[in-house]
Design a protein around this motif. Sequence first.
Motif, PDB file in Angstrom:
ATOM      1  N   GLU A   1      -7.071  13.682 -20.272  1.00  0.00           N
ATOM      2  CA  GLU A   1      -8.237  14.285 -19.608  1.00  0.00           C
ATOM      3  C   GLU A   1      -9.419  14.469 -20.549  1.00  0.00           C
ATOM      4  O   GLU A   1     -10.548  14.564 -20.118  1.00  0.00           O
ATOM      5  N   THR A   2      -9.172  14.522 -21.864  1.00  0.00           N
ATOM      6  CA  THR A   2     -10.253  14.710 -22.826  1.00  0.00           C
ATOM      7  C   THR A   2     -10.991  13.411 -23.113  1.00  0.00           C
ATOM      8  O   THR A   2     -12.045  13.427 -23.723  1.00  0.00           O
ATOM      9  N   ASN A   3     -10.416  12.271 -22.717  1.00  0.00           N
ATOM     10  CA  ASN A   3     -10.985  10.942 -22.975  1.00  0.00           C
ATOM     11  C   ASN A   3     -11.151  10.680 -24.478  1.00  0.00           C
ATOM     12  O   ASN A   3     -12.036   9.962 -24.907  1.00  0.00           O
ATOM     13  N   ALA A   4     -10.280  11.305 -25.279  1.00  0.00           N
ATOM     14  CA  ALA A   4     -10.343  11.151 -26.733  1.00  0.00           C
ATOM     15  C   ALA A   4      -9.530   9.958 -27.225  1.00  0.00           C
ATOM     16  O   ALA A   4      -9.671   9.549 -28.364  1.00  0.00           O
ATOM     17  N   GLY A   5      -8.678   9.427 -26.368  1.00  0.00           N
ATOM     18  CA  GLY A   5      -7.857   8.309 -26.797  1.00  0.00           C
ATOM     19  C   GLY A   5      -6.994   7.794 -25.677  1.00  0.00           C
ATOM     20  O   GLY A   5      -7.063   8.263 -24.551  1.00  0.00           O
ATOM     21  N   LEU A   6      -6.191   6.820 -25.997  1.00  0.00           N
ATOM     22  CA  LEU A   6      -5.260   6.277 -25.022  1.00  0.00           C
ATOM     23  C   LEU A   6      -3.848   6.537 -25.506  1.00  0.00           C
ATOM     24  O   LEU A   6      -3.598   6.611 -26.704  1.00  0.00           O
ATOM     25  N   LYS A   7      -2.938   6.711 -24.554  1.00  0.00           N
ATOM     26  CA  LYS A   7      -1.547   7.017 -24.874  1.00  0.00           C
ATOM     27  C   LYS A   7      -0.639   6.248 -23.937  1.00  0.00           C
ATOM     28  O   LYS A   7      -0.926   6.154 -22.747  1.00  0.00           O
ATOM     29  N   PHE A   8       0.451   5.743 -24.483  1.00  0.00           N
ATOM     30  CA  PHE A   8       1.473   5.121 -23.652  1.00  0.00           C
ATOM     31  C   PHE A   8       2.798   5.206 -24.375  1.00  0.00           C
ATOM     32  O   PHE A   8       2.863   5.366 -25.585  1.00  0.00           O
ATOM     33  N   GLU A   9       3.878   5.142 -23.595  1.00  0.00           N
ATOM     34  CA  GLU A   9       5.218   5.165 -24.171  1.00  0.00           C
ATOM     35  C   GLU A   9       5.842   3.796 -24.023  1.00  0.00           C
ATOM     36  O   GLU A   9       5.595   3.092 -23.041  1.00  0.00           O
ATOM     37  N   ILE A  10       6.669   3.450 -24.998  1.00  0.00           N
ATOM     38  CA  ILE A  10       7.370   2.177 -24.963  1.00  0.00           C
ATOM     39  C   ILE A  10       8.765   2.376 -25.553  1.00  0.00           C
ATOM     40  O   ILE A  10       8.946   3.173 -26.474  1.00  0.00           O
ATOM     41  N   SER A  11       9.722   1.667 -24.982  1.00  0.00           N
ATOM     42  CA  SER A  11      11.072   1.645 -25.539  1.00  0.00           C
ATOM     43  C   SER A  11      11.657   0.256 -25.276  1.00  0.00           C
ATOM     44  O   SER A  11      11.187  -0.471 -24.400  1.00  0.00           O
ATOM     45  N   ARG A  12      12.630  -0.107 -26.038  1.00  0.00           N
ATOM     46  CA  ARG A  12      13.297  -1.399 -25.907  1.00  0.00           C
ATOM     47  C   ARG A  12      14.792  -1.202 -26.105  1.00  0.00           C
ATOM     48  O   ARG A  12      15.216  -0.327 -26.868  1.00  0.00           O
ATOM     49  N   THR A  13      15.604  -2.013 -25.438  1.00  0.00           N
ATOM     50  CA  THR A  13      17.058  -1.930 -25.560  1.00  0.00           C
ATOM     51  C   THR A  13      17.508  -2.201 -26.987  1.00  0.00           C
ATOM     52  O   THR A  13      18.372  -1.510 -27.525  1.00  0.00           O
ATOM     53  N   TYR A  14      16.889  -3.201 -27.615  1.00  0.00           N
ATOM     54  CA  TYR A  14      17.218  -3.557 -28.992  1.00  0.00           C
ATOM     55  C   TYR A  14      16.022  -3.240 -29.882  1.00  0.00           C
ATOM     56  O   TYR A  14      14.882  -3.479 -29.496  1.00  0.00           O
ATOM     57  N   PRO A  15      16.246  -2.721 -31.080  1.00  0.00           N
ATOM     58  CA  PRO A  15      15.134  -2.386 -31.981  1.00  0.00           C
ATOM     59  C   PRO A  15      14.252  -3.606 -32.265  1.00  0.00           C
ATOM     60  O   PRO A  15      14.746  -4.712 -32.471  1.00  0.00           O
ATOM     61  N   GLN A  16      12.947  -3.379 -32.217  1.00  0.00           N
ATOM     62  CA  GLN A  16      11.972  -4.425 -32.512  1.00  0.00           C
ATOM     63  C   GLN A  16      10.827  -3.819 -33.315  1.00  0.00           C
ATOM     64  O   GLN A  16      10.477  -2.660 -33.123  1.00  0.00           O
ATOM     65  N   LYS A  17      10.238  -4.636 -34.162  1.00  0.00           N
ATOM     66  CA  LYS A  17       9.044  -4.240 -34.899  1.00  0.00           C
ATOM     67  C   LYS A  17       7.852  -4.898 -34.215  1.00  0.00           C
ATOM     68  O   LYS A  17       7.789  -6.119 -34.101  1.00  0.00           O
ATOM     69  N   PHE A  18       6.925  -4.083 -33.728  1.00  0.00           N
ATOM     70  CA  PHE A  18       5.735  -4.591 -33.044  1.00  0.00           C
ATOM     71  C   PHE A  18       4.518  -4.497 -33.945  1.00  0.00           C
ATOM     72  O   PHE A  18       4.257  -3.458 -34.549  1.00  0.00           O
ATOM     73  N   ARG A  19       3.763  -5.583 -34.032  1.00  0.00           N
ATOM     74  CA  ARG A  19       2.445  -5.584 -34.659  1.00  0.00           C
ATOM     75  C   ARG A  19       1.465  -5.278 -33.530  1.00  0.00           C
ATOM     76  O   ARG A  19       1.422  -5.985 -32.528  1.00  0.00           O
ATOM     77  N   ILE A  20       0.695  -4.218 -33.697  1.00  0.00           N
ATOM     78  CA  ILE A  20      -0.181  -3.739 -32.629  1.00  0.00           C
ATOM     79  C   ILE A  20      -1.634  -3.874 -33.058  1.00  0.00           C
ATOM     80  O   ILE A  20      -1.999  -3.505 -34.171  1.00  0.00           O
ATOM     81  N   LYS A  21      -2.442  -4.406 -32.137  1.00  0.00           N
ATOM     82  CA  LYS A  21      -3.887  -4.519 -32.353  1.00  0.00           C
ATOM     83  C   LYS A  21      -4.609  -3.803 -31.223  1.00  0.00           C
ATOM     84  O   LYS A  21      -4.224  -3.922 -30.059  1.00  0.00           O
ATOM     85  N   PHE A  22      -5.651  -3.081 -31.570  1.00  0.00           N
ATOM     86  CA  PHE A  22      -6.539  -2.433 -30.611  1.00  0.00           C
ATOM     87  C   PHE A  22      -7.855  -3.185 -30.675  1.00  0.00           C
ATOM     88  O   PHE A  22      -8.479  -3.265 -31.735  1.00  0.00           O
TER      89      PHE A  22
END
Length: 78
Positions: free
Chosen positions: A5-26
Amino acid sequence: MIPDETNAGLKFEISRTYPQKFRIKFLNQKGKVLKRFVENVDEMPKLISISWVDFPSGNYYVMMKSRKESIKLLFIKK
């Protein structure tokens, strides 16, 4: 996705069955990378939060890549 509600950022949740390393770009709507980081994701839901306080209104993308998959999310800042 989790509303901010503050519009200060974005948020999301993620999970995976098997562990993974994600490279994330905004990225902005022109494709310019604004932030880049790495997160390890497993079966426990992980909250990803990215501040966009210093950025103008518009469309933003989060691109996540692991060795097994690619995910692209669109967020709109009002």
